[in-house]
Design an enzyme around this catalytic site. Sequence first.
Site, PDB file in Angstrom:
ATOM      1  N   HIS A   1     -11.221  -4.736   7.726  1.00 43.58           N
ATOM      2  CA  HIS A   1     -11.950  -4.375   6.511  1.00 43.58           C
ATOM      3  C   HIS A   1     -13.064  -3.360   6.771  1.00 43.58           C
ATOM      4  O   HIS A   1     -13.601  -2.796   5.834  1.00 43.58           O
ATOM      5  CB  HIS A   1     -12.562  -5.622   5.862  1.00 43.58           C
ATOM      6  CG  HIS A   1     -11.543  -6.541   5.248  1.00 43.58           C
ATOM      7  ND1 HIS A   1     -10.541  -7.126   5.975  1.00 43.58           N
ATOM      8  CD2 HIS A   1     -11.378  -6.966   3.977  1.00 43.58           C
ATOM      9  CE1 HIS A   1      -9.803  -7.882   5.171  1.00 43.58           C
ATOM     10  NE2 HIS A   1     -10.289  -7.797   3.949  1.00 43.58           N
TER      11      HIS A   1
ATOM     12  N   GLU B   1       0.810  -1.225   0.000  1.00 42.04           N
ATOM     13  CA  GLU B   1       0.000   0.000   0.000  1.00 42.04           C
ATOM     14  C   GLU B   1       0.839   1.269   0.000  1.00 42.04           C
ATOM     15  O   GLU B   1       0.498   2.250  -0.657  1.00 42.04           O
ATOM     16  CB  GLU B   1      -0.958   0.005   1.201  1.00 42.04           C
ATOM     17  CG  GLU B   1      -2.155  -0.924   1.050  1.00 42.04           C
ATOM     18  CD  GLU B   1      -1.851  -2.377   1.400  1.00 42.04           C
ATOM     19  OE1 GLU B   1      -0.700  -2.670   1.799  1.00 42.04           O
ATOM     20  OE2 GLU B   1      -2.755  -3.224   1.261  1.00 42.04           O
TER      21      GLU B   1
END
Lengths: 317, 325
Positions: free
Chosen positions: B129, B60
């Site tokens: 999440h 990321e």
Amino acid sequence: MKAMTARQSILKPDGRLLNGAKSSMTDAALMEAVRWMLMSRIYDERATALQRQGLYGVFSPAAGQEASVVGSAMALDPARDWIVPQYRELIALVRHGYPLERLAAMGMGRITHATRIPEGVNVLPTQVALAAQLPHAVGLAWGLKLQKKDSVVMAYVGDGGSSEGDFHEALNLAGVRQAPVVFVLQNNQWAISTPRRMQSATSSFALRAAGYVTYRMSFHNTTDNPSLYEDPKQRDEASRRDPIDRVIKHLTRRGLWNDERDEQTRMSIRAEIDAALDKAASFPAVTPGQLFDDIYAELPERLRRQREELLGEGSKE
Amino acid sequence: MTQRNVLEAINNALDEEMSRDPNVMVLGLDVGKLGGVFRATSGLLEKHGAQRVVDTPLAEASIIGASLGLAISGMVPVAEIQFLGFTAQAFHQIGPQLARYRTRSRGRFHCQVTIRAPFGGGISSPEFHSDAVEAQFVQSPGIKVVMPSNPYDAKGLLIEAIRDPDPVLYCEPDRIYRLARMEVPDGAYTIPFGKAAVIREGADVTLVAWSAAVELCLLAAGRLADDGISVTVVDLRTLVPFDVETVVSAVARTGRCVVVHEAPLSGGFGAEIAATLASEAFYDLDAPIARVAAYDVPYPAAPLEAWYLPSVERVVAAARKTARQ
């Protein structure tokens, strides 16, 4: 992605070429290089002295690393290539077109629009979060390639920075995207006080990226005291291999350098640095309202009100 | 008349901006052939090619860091972080780098980068999440924080984000991706940042929310109407910039306010709203400002999330209590 894995040293401490070694640099390039190296060393001394007098901010000298900084930067064409620095490559930025007086003025705390990287100078700002600049360099190179520009990006990092996750993520992405980026890993043996052997188990940083073996011959920055962790023998050995001394001895042996030339060169560099420092001292000082400059293209209402509060303008009461 | 849900509106906005500007590109995990784990980028690879729709390595920080460099080169990257919770793996490239680059370079460089990130609870997803960490980015000046709540806004705010010269974090409410369709016209339109929407007007209590919590407030407003409590619902749309004026004037009319968010209570953006109202609308308040939020505990495993998240019942209860005070 290619990496140089062999140690690329060709000059002995006495300035003679190692057996069988050849320099690929022209005499003119060598003469240019030695001037930039000397300029870097002399600027280190001036900036450090100014810092000790309270006239300059925290400063990180490049002493001992001039050959890797100058040698790598001279491979670039400032008109089309980019430099993504860490913070010990000041002279490379100057060669690339960032005026020394602007860098000096920033060092003196005069950080305004007048000191920013000029338009057309292909340099990114110095980076304090180590290795964070490397993914930027990859993206920049990738984007230039997508736009079919014939440019290369050169990014600098140190042995310490190469332990960061960003280093590995950046090299991985550069490989995947085949981005035209050169990573220069300056292994100066120290991350402040942490020695190279505690930084990585790798036998050679060159296995990670194109590497330059060098030695930080000064402190980490002006707040650092290497006598607390550095063995004086290491510094003595490094001084014996001082890159500037070696190149000057080499040029002297070849009849391209003598005492008179040395004196003239140093005098002209000092004059150039003095002129830059003089100009730097007269750069505009910071103003409090500038806190709110360059945050967004347009200042949101809430920040506009905070700015007014700071400056005592437009009171609502 | 084209009906689209949130996901289709996002996909349509990306497609239209990529068609308009050849420098707009999409990058992230699984955004290419798969079309994203929610299919938000579905069809873009086929239409715009592999140079502009790029599956990146699973890293990321480099997705965001490279986007910064791409922007400086002249590209207009729209980076997807697969879930907002995974911005933790990239936070050092968002707050300290992307958000500050204009400032650090004294205006020489700016980063026209959009980060898209689905988030929010209620879909029984694995750890990290669902986390609603939007307030973390409010503390990183230089980046804008955008929280659409419906298909029409999703498209207009995303196009605005892509065209904004500054970095934007665009948080997508994954729970309501496919909840309902509404008219989302073809062709580009933008919704300006910093303009909250008053989506229901009532006289008694103002509910302030963003993203999927807006839907919760609308459901609560229906139930409260049955009790004779009439409710204004303000959809903030963007946390940065924060539309103080619309919130203050709505609360000034009702005198009562409940802020609703999916993020944990302490330090959530609701605290900023309450503090702002306390200083800007103090004399208009008839009751203490209430907050309905997630509890100050780590996001729980899926079987527990119904008790963790703000619910219609909790919003209704808070509004009733506020109305009685």
